[in-house]
Design an enzyme around this catalytic site. Sequence first.
Site, PDB file in Angstrom:
ATOM      1  N   LYS A  17      45.310  41.394  36.873  1.00  0.00           N
ATOM      2  CA  LYS A  17      45.803  42.776  36.812  1.00  0.00           C
ATOM      3  C   LYS A  17      46.795  43.081  37.928  1.00  0.00           C
ATOM      4  O   LYS A  17      47.720  43.859  37.723  1.00  0.00           O
ATOM      5  CB  LYS A  17      44.666  43.787  36.771  1.00  0.00           C
ATOM      6  CG  LYS A  17      43.864  43.893  38.026  1.00  0.00           C
ATOM      7  CD  LYS A  17      42.707  44.862  37.840  1.00  0.00           C
ATOM      8  CE  LYS A  17      41.714  44.735  38.979  1.00  0.00           C
ATOM      9  NZ  LYS A  17      42.244  45.025  40.304  1.00  0.00           N
ATOM     10  N   ARG A  92      37.341  53.164  40.224  1.00  0.00           N
ATOM     11  CA  ARG A  92      36.516  51.982  40.052  1.00  0.00           C
ATOM     12  C   ARG A  92      35.099  52.336  39.626  1.00  0.00           C
ATOM     13  O   ARG A  92      34.287  51.456  39.423  1.00  0.00           O
ATOM     14  CB  ARG A  92      36.453  51.258  41.392  1.00  0.00           C
ATOM     15  CG  ARG A  92      36.737  49.754  41.300  1.00  0.00           C
ATOM     16  CD  ARG A  92      36.741  49.242  42.712  1.00  0.00           C
ATOM     17  NE  ARG A  92      36.906  47.838  42.860  1.00  0.00           N
ATOM     18  CZ  ARG A  92      38.076  47.246  43.095  1.00  0.00           C
ATOM     19  NH1 ARG A  92      39.182  47.938  43.097  1.00  0.00           N
ATOM     20  NH2 ARG A  92      38.108  45.949  43.312  1.00  0.00           N
ATOM     21  N   ARG A 131      42.415  30.904  43.614  1.00  0.00           N
ATOM     22  CA  ARG A 131      43.118  31.779  44.558  1.00  0.00           C
ATOM     23  C   ARG A 131      42.529  31.640  45.961  1.00  0.00           C
ATOM     24  O   ARG A 131      43.255  31.678  46.961  1.00  0.00           O
ATOM     25  CB  ARG A 131      43.012  33.243  44.095  1.00  0.00           C
ATOM     26  CG  ARG A 131      43.808  34.198  44.960  1.00  0.00           C
ATOM     27  CD  ARG A 131      43.783  35.603  44.422  1.00  0.00           C
ATOM     28  NE  ARG A 131      42.554  36.303  44.749  1.00  0.00           N
ATOM     29  CZ  ARG A 131      42.235  37.507  44.301  1.00  0.00           C
ATOM     30  NH1 ARG A 131      43.039  38.137  43.479  1.00  0.00           N
ATOM     31  NH2 ARG A 131      41.111  38.080  44.645  1.00  0.00           N
ATOM     32  N   ARG A 137      41.872  34.350  50.923  1.00  0.00           N
ATOM     33  CA  ARG A 137      41.450  35.736  51.144  1.00  0.00           C
ATOM     34  C   ARG A 137      40.003  35.746  51.616  1.00  0.00           C
ATOM     35  O   ARG A 137      39.161  35.057  51.065  1.00  0.00           O
ATOM     36  CB  ARG A 137      41.572  36.514  49.826  1.00  0.00           C
ATOM     37  CG  ARG A 137      42.662  37.550  49.871  1.00  0.00           C
ATOM     38  CD  ARG A 137      42.824  38.215  48.545  1.00  0.00           C
ATOM     39  NE  ARG A 137      41.700  39.071  48.180  1.00  0.00           N
ATOM     40  CZ  ARG A 137      41.772  39.976  47.211  1.00  0.00           C
ATOM     41  NH1 ARG A 137      42.875  40.151  46.554  1.00  0.00           N
ATOM     42  NH2 ARG A 137      40.721  40.703  46.910  1.00  0.00           N
ATOM     43  N   ARG A 148      31.479  40.960  43.453  1.00  0.00           N
ATOM     44  CA  ARG A 148      32.529  41.845  42.948  1.00  0.00           C
ATOM     45  C   ARG A 148      32.521  41.877  41.424  1.00  0.00           C
ATOM     46  O   ARG A 148      32.738  42.917  40.814  1.00  0.00           O
ATOM     47  CB  ARG A 148      33.900  41.420  43.495  1.00  0.00           C
ATOM     48  CG  ARG A 148      34.087  42.017  44.861  1.00  0.00           C
ATOM     49  CD  ARG A 148      35.225  41.548  45.726  1.00  0.00           C
ATOM     50  NE  ARG A 148      36.398  41.031  45.115  1.00  0.00           N
ATOM     51  CZ  ARG A 148      36.860  39.787  45.367  1.00  0.00           C
ATOM     52  NH1 ARG A 148      36.183  38.975  46.142  1.00  0.00           N
ATOM     53  NH2 ARG A 148      37.972  39.393  44.820  1.00  0.00           N
TER      54      ARG A 148
HETATM   55  P1  AMP Z   1      40.902  44.657  44.912  1.00  0.00           P
HETATM   56  O1  AMP Z   1      42.108  44.116  45.585  1.00  0.00           O
HETATM   57  O2  AMP Z   1      41.198  45.737  43.925  1.00  0.00           O
HETATM   58  O3  AMP Z   1      40.019  43.581  44.342  1.00  0.00           O
HETATM   59  O4  AMP Z   1      40.036  45.378  46.051  1.00  0.00           O
HETATM   60  C1  AMP Z   1      39.552  44.660  47.171  1.00  0.00           C
HETATM   61  C2  AMP Z   1      38.409  45.428  47.817  1.00  0.00           C
HETATM   62  O5  AMP Z   1      38.872  46.709  48.271  1.00  0.00           O
HETATM   63  C3  AMP Z   1      37.229  45.735  46.915  1.00  0.00           C
HETATM   64  O6  AMP Z   1      36.317  44.649  46.800  1.00  0.00           O
HETATM   65  C4  AMP Z   1      36.621  46.941  47.633  1.00  0.00           C
HETATM   66  O7  AMP Z   1      35.916  46.538  48.784  1.00  0.00           O
HETATM   67  C5  AMP Z   1      37.850  47.697  48.098  1.00  0.00           C
HETATM   68  N1  AMP Z   1      38.332  48.649  47.070  1.00  0.00           N
HETATM   69  C6  AMP Z   1      39.483  48.569  46.361  1.00  0.00           C
HETATM   70  N2  AMP Z   1      39.608  49.612  45.516  1.00  0.00           N
HETATM   71  C7  AMP Z   1      38.490  50.369  45.690  1.00  0.00           C
HETATM   72  C8  AMP Z   1      38.015  51.567  45.100  1.00  0.00           C
HETATM   73  N3  AMP Z   1      38.705  52.198  44.124  1.00  0.00           N
HETATM   74  N4  AMP Z   1      36.840  52.062  45.523  1.00  0.00           N
HETATM   75  C9  AMP Z   1      36.131  51.458  46.502  1.00  0.00           C
HETATM   76  N5  AMP Z   1      36.503  50.307  47.075  1.00  0.00           N
HETATM   77  C10 AMP Z   1      37.677  49.759  46.700  1.00  0.00           C
END
Ligand code: AMP
Length: 198
Positions: A17, A92, A131, A137, A148
């Site tokens: 995404k 989310r 990745r 990361r 996750r």
């Molecule tokens: P992502 O890059 O979208 O996978 O986000 C990485 C991390 O950021 C997630 O595992 C959460 O710890 C935090 N995070 C990102 N977006 C949100 C959200 N909308 N609400 C809460 N935590 C978030």
Amino acid sequence: MTASARLLIVGPQGSGKGTQGVRIAESYGIPVVSTGDMFRANIKQGTPLGLQVTEILDRGDLVPDELTSEIVRDRLSQDDAANGFLLDGYPRNTTQVGHLDAFLAEHGQALDAVILLDVPREESIARLTLRATEQGRSDDTDEAIAHRLDIYEHETAPIIDLYSAKGIVDRIDGVGSLDEITERVLAALAVRGLRLAA
Ligand code: AMP
């Protein structure tokens, strides 16, 4: 001509995404608003917000809803988002959907479409593991990846039902080449009358 499109891209981690979001946003000339990217940038710069969320991200947990929604409201209030935006990673869970709806309603706006990238769990895990070796990361450990994906299934997948009830979800097969998937998304959005920037 400026295109106007208020979009959300949803899918499990490893669904692609992030990559597709950038391509679609570029096609429409709108900014990507990625909460994950914003948190990671703050961590890298060592800001107070970054310090506050480092451990949460490393565990693969969610940052508190109020804090996340406030950051998104600030971002969406900037000039470059006035004509549209593509949200990636927010909302989310159903609480965040409520926050976003309220914010958009205050501004007489609503989401035009929710792009759901459909990828089987095994495929997501395979891509995330790859990745992890390529990008290193810190939240791409086996444990954090599984955590996750669980959060996605329990907390994020239910938001699809809320948006489906509004008739704005486009479910897109997320397996294929990058170009194929982008084409699928753009075709679905065109059916909704969302035109590309000239
Ligand atoms: P992502 O890059 O979208 O996978 O986000 C990485 C991390 O950021 C997630 O595992 C959460 O710890 C935090 N995070 C990102 N977006 C949100 C959200 N909308 N609400 C809460 N935590 C978030």
